[in-house]
Scaffold this motif. Structure first.
Motif, PDB file in Angstrom:
ATOM      1  N   HIS A 176       9.528  22.958 -11.842  1.00  0.00           N
ATOM      2  CA  HIS A 176       9.888  22.142 -10.690  1.00  0.00           C
ATOM      3  C   HIS A 176       8.949  20.941 -10.627  1.00  0.00           C
ATOM      4  N   VAL A 177       9.537  19.740 -10.526  1.00  0.00           N
ATOM      5  CA  VAL A 177       8.772  18.512 -10.408  1.00  0.00           C
ATOM      6  C   VAL A 177       9.120  17.888  -9.061  1.00  0.00           C
ATOM      7  N   SER A 178       8.117  17.763  -8.183  1.00  0.00           N
ATOM      8  CA  SER A 178       8.337  17.255  -6.830  1.00  0.00           C
ATOM      9  C   SER A 178       7.583  15.948  -6.643  1.00  0.00           C
ATOM     10  N   TYR A 179       8.232  15.002  -5.958  1.00  0.00           N
ATOM     11  CA  TYR A 179       7.625  13.709  -5.669  1.00  0.00           C
ATOM     12  C   TYR A 179       7.459  13.534  -4.162  1.00  0.00           C
ATOM     13  N   GLU A 180       6.389  12.853  -3.802  1.00  0.00           N
ATOM     14  CA  GLU A 180       6.228  12.358  -2.439  1.00  0.00           C
ATOM     15  C   GLU A 180       5.729  10.927  -2.510  1.00  0.00           C
TER      16      GLU A 180
ATOM     17  N   SER B  56       0.856  -1.189   0.000  1.00  0.00           N
ATOM     18  CA  SER B  56       0.000   0.000   0.000  1.00  0.00           C
ATOM     19  C   SER B  56       0.889   1.235   0.000  1.00  0.00           C
ATOM     20  N   PHE B  57       0.562   2.193  -0.852  1.00  0.00           N
ATOM     21  CA  PHE B  57       1.412   3.365  -1.028  1.00  0.00           C
ATOM     22  C   PHE B  57       0.591   4.475  -1.656  1.00  0.00           C
ATOM     23  N   PHE B  58       1.135   5.673  -1.641  1.00  0.00           N
ATOM     24  CA  PHE B  58       0.724   6.664  -2.622  1.00  0.00           C
ATOM     25  C   PHE B  58       1.947   7.390  -3.144  1.00  0.00           C
ATOM     26  N   LEU B  59       1.880   7.744  -4.411  1.00  0.00           N
ATOM     27  CA  LEU B  59       2.912   8.496  -5.111  1.00  0.00           C
ATOM     28  C   LEU B  59       2.268   9.769  -5.618  1.00  0.00           C
ATOM     29  N   ARG B  60       2.720  10.906  -5.093  1.00  0.00           N
ATOM     30  CA  ARG B  60       2.216  12.201  -5.533  1.00  0.00           C
ATOM     31  C   ARG B  60       3.287  12.917  -6.347  1.00  0.00           C
ATOM     32  N   VAL B  61       2.849  13.562  -7.421  1.00  0.00           N
ATOM     33  CA  VAL B  61       3.749  14.299  -8.302  1.00  0.00           C
ATOM     34  C   VAL B  61       3.187  15.703  -8.478  1.00  0.00           C
ATOM     35  N   HIS B  62       4.004  16.689  -8.162  1.00  0.00           N
ATOM     36  CA  HIS B  62       3.571  18.085  -8.252  1.00  0.00           C
ATOM     37  C   HIS B  62       4.421  18.803  -9.293  1.00  0.00           C
ATOM     38  N   PHE B  63       3.781  19.425 -10.266  1.00  0.00           N
ATOM     39  CA  PHE B  63       4.445  20.209 -11.306  1.00  0.00           C
ATOM     40  C   PHE B  63       4.134  21.679 -11.053  1.00  0.00           C
ATOM     41  N   ALA B  64       5.167  22.528 -11.050  1.00  0.00           N
ATOM     42  CA  ALA B  64       4.943  23.953 -10.815  1.00  0.00           C
ATOM     43  C   ALA B  64       5.944  24.776 -11.603  1.00  0.00           C
ATOM     44  N   LEU B  65       5.466  25.839 -12.231  1.00  0.00           N
ATOM     45  CA  LEU B  65       6.320  26.774 -12.957  1.00  0.00           C
ATOM     46  C   LEU B  65       6.734  27.921 -12.046  1.00  0.00           C
ATOM     47  N   ASP B  66       8.006  28.326 -12.180  1.00  0.00           N
ATOM     48  CA  ASP B  66       8.551  29.422 -11.388  1.00  0.00           C
ATOM     49  C   ASP B  66       9.550  30.161 -12.257  1.00  0.00           C
ATOM     50  N   ALA B  67       9.226  31.391 -12.650  1.00  0.00           N
ATOM     51  CA  ALA B  67      10.101  32.183 -13.535  1.00  0.00           C
ATOM     52  C   ALA B  67      10.416  31.356 -14.779  1.00  0.00           C
ATOM     53  N   HIS B  68      11.683  30.998 -15.001  1.00  0.00           N
ATOM     54  CA  HIS B  68      12.073  30.238 -16.195  1.00  0.00           C
ATOM     55  C   HIS B  68      12.407  28.787 -15.861  1.00  0.00           C
ATOM     56  N   SER B  69      11.721  28.220 -14.863  1.00  0.00           N
ATOM     57  CA  SER B  69      11.988  26.846 -14.437  1.00  0.00           C
ATOM     58  C   SER B  69      10.676  26.080 -14.233  1.00  0.00           C
TER      59      SER B  69
ATOM     60  N   LEU C 156      11.266   2.262   2.928  1.00  0.00           N
ATOM     61  CA  LEU C 156      10.514   3.300   3.622  1.00  0.00           C
ATOM     62  C   LEU C 156       9.711   2.666   4.756  1.00  0.00           C
ATOM     63  N   PRO C 157       9.926   3.105   6.000  1.00  0.00           N
ATOM     64  CA  PRO C 157       9.215   2.480   7.123  1.00  0.00           C
ATOM     65  C   PRO C 157       7.715   2.761   7.095  1.00  0.00           C
ATOM     66  N   VAL C 158       6.974   1.973   7.853  1.00  0.00           N
ATOM     67  CA  VAL C 158       5.519   2.149   7.948  1.00  0.00           C
ATOM     68  C   VAL C 158       5.213   3.576   8.395  1.00  0.00           C
ATOM     69  N   GLY C 159       4.320   4.231   7.677  1.00  0.00           N
ATOM     70  CA  GLY C 159       3.953   5.607   7.986  1.00  0.00           C
ATOM     71  C   GLY C 159       4.932   6.645   7.485  1.00  0.00           C
ATOM     72  N   GLY C 160       6.040   6.198   6.877  1.00  0.00           N
ATOM     73  CA  GLY C 160       7.074   7.130   6.426  1.00  0.00           C
ATOM     74  C   GLY C 160       6.722   7.817   5.125  1.00  0.00           C
ATOM     75  N   LYS C 161       7.388   8.951   4.886  1.00  0.00           N
ATOM     76  CA  LYS C 161       7.242   9.693   3.634  1.00  0.00           C
ATOM     77  C   LYS C 161       8.625   9.992   3.069  1.00  0.00           C
ATOM     78  N   PHE C 162       8.704   9.989   1.749  1.00  0.00           N
ATOM     79  CA  PHE C 162       9.956  10.195   1.025  1.00  0.00           C
ATOM     80  C   PHE C 162       9.723  11.307   0.015  1.00  0.00           C
ATOM     81  N   ASN C 163      10.596  12.305   0.021  1.00  0.00           N
ATOM     82  CA  ASN C 163      10.445  13.454  -0.879  1.00  0.00           C
ATOM     83  C   ASN C 163      11.701  13.668  -1.705  1.00  0.00           C
ATOM     84  N   THR C 164      11.501  13.955  -2.957  1.00  0.00           N
ATOM     85  CA  THR C 164      12.611  14.307  -3.842  1.00  0.00           C
ATOM     86  C   THR C 164      12.015  15.069  -5.033  1.00  0.00           C
TER      87      THR C 164
END
Length: 297
Positions: free
Chosen positions: A126-130, A111-124, A277-285
């Motif tokens: 940013h793609v964030s994962y959780e 059981s998991f969830f994978l979230r992906v956030h895309f955001a524009l900032d000036a000339h970049s 990743l331990p139970v209840g843990g979250k990983f961000n990159t």
């Protein structure tokens, strides 16, 4: 806007993302429409920026073992082939999520969830994962990004372009051996200019795989010195570089993990490069793509 895609802009950049695989389809200059992402071609490479989860590369014999049971899984896992759900969107970005389902549990009993956030900032962009462990045992996974960058036509083709690392890298990398990671690294000299020259034959033996890469940025640079884009690798310890031989794109791929080699046991929790990743843990990159402003005429 297509119901299965999301397009957003900040004026300087325009971005399109698909629900299928949370895949980046387009990143273009908002003024000139110059496209930075490889535009899919099924005769060359049918993807543009797949997310690699919960494995990267190939598994030995196409499968792994968990609690004594064998589970088959295709190269790079299943995330790229599944529809994500929309969590949030606004004028400058979107957040998508993938959770376990009957389709994932059949090949990955966690059981998991994978979230992906895309955001524009000036000339970049940013793609964030959780990644979150919502189950009752340790969650073993790898996570990788695989964006392909379009290379504009130029007089000498690929020979006009290089990848430049932000730090001096070791003079070796791993290659693939019969579809798996070679047990030993191969010599691959990178000069003091920290540069890999692209060419139509560079990927004849498939990807270049750098374990424990030192650099945190890689730039795509024309022989004139003009920087086309810079990719920030985030906290990823490993890096793949790849393209179909001779094609006019290159993939810069920050990874947490890599292909199996012929000596692995097959146990998923013992797989080299795996994140536990331990139970209840979250990983961000995450990663970021930055492009210089187009010159005004």
């Amino acid at each position: 806007m297509d119901a299965d895609t999301f397009t957003f802009t900040n004026g300087a950049l325009r971005c399109t993302v698909a629900l299928r695989g949370a895949q980046l389809l387009s990143l273009s200059d908002g003024r000139t429409c110059d496209e930075f992402i490889w535009q899919r071609d099924p005769d060359v490479w049918a993807d543009s920026a797949p997310i690699l989860f919960p494995v990267i590369g190939r598994l030995k014999d196409g499968a792994y073992i968990h609690r004594g049971q064998r589970y088959a899984m295709q190269i790079h896992g299943f995330a790229r082939d599944l529809d994500f759900e929309l969590l949030n969107k606004d004028a400058h970005g979107v957040t998508l999520q993938l959770r376990e389902s009957a389709a994932t549990l059949a090949q990955y009993p966690f059981s998991f969830f994978l979230r992906v956030h895309f955001a524009l900032d000036a000339h970049s962009l940013h793609v964030s994962y959780e990644v979150a462990n919502s189950g009752d045992e340790v969650l073993p996974f790898s996570l990788g990004s695989h964006p392909g960058f379009r290379i504009p036509s130029s007089p000498r083709g690929l020979d006009d372009w290089s990848l430049v690392f932000s730090e001096q890298e070791r003079a070796s990398c791993h290659r693939l051996d019969q579809g798996l990671l070679a047990r030993m690294p191969s010599a691959f000299p990178i000069g003091r200019d920290r540069r890999i020259a692209l060419s139509p034959t560079l990927f004849d033996d498939d990807a270049l795989i750098f374990k424990k890469v030192r650099s945190r940025h890689v730039r795509l640079v024309h022989r004139s010195g003009r920087v086309r884009l810079s990719m920030a690798l985030g906290s990823a310890p490993d890096l793949g570089i790849w393209a179909r031989p001779g094609a006019n794109y290159v993939c810069i791929e920050p990874w947490f993990g890599y292909d199996d080699d012929s000596a692995v046991s097959g146990e998923l929790t013992a797989k080299p490069g795996i994140v536990l990743l331990p139970v209840g843990g979250k990983f961000n990159t995450g990663y970021a793509i930055s492009v210089p402003p187009a010159p005004r005429k």
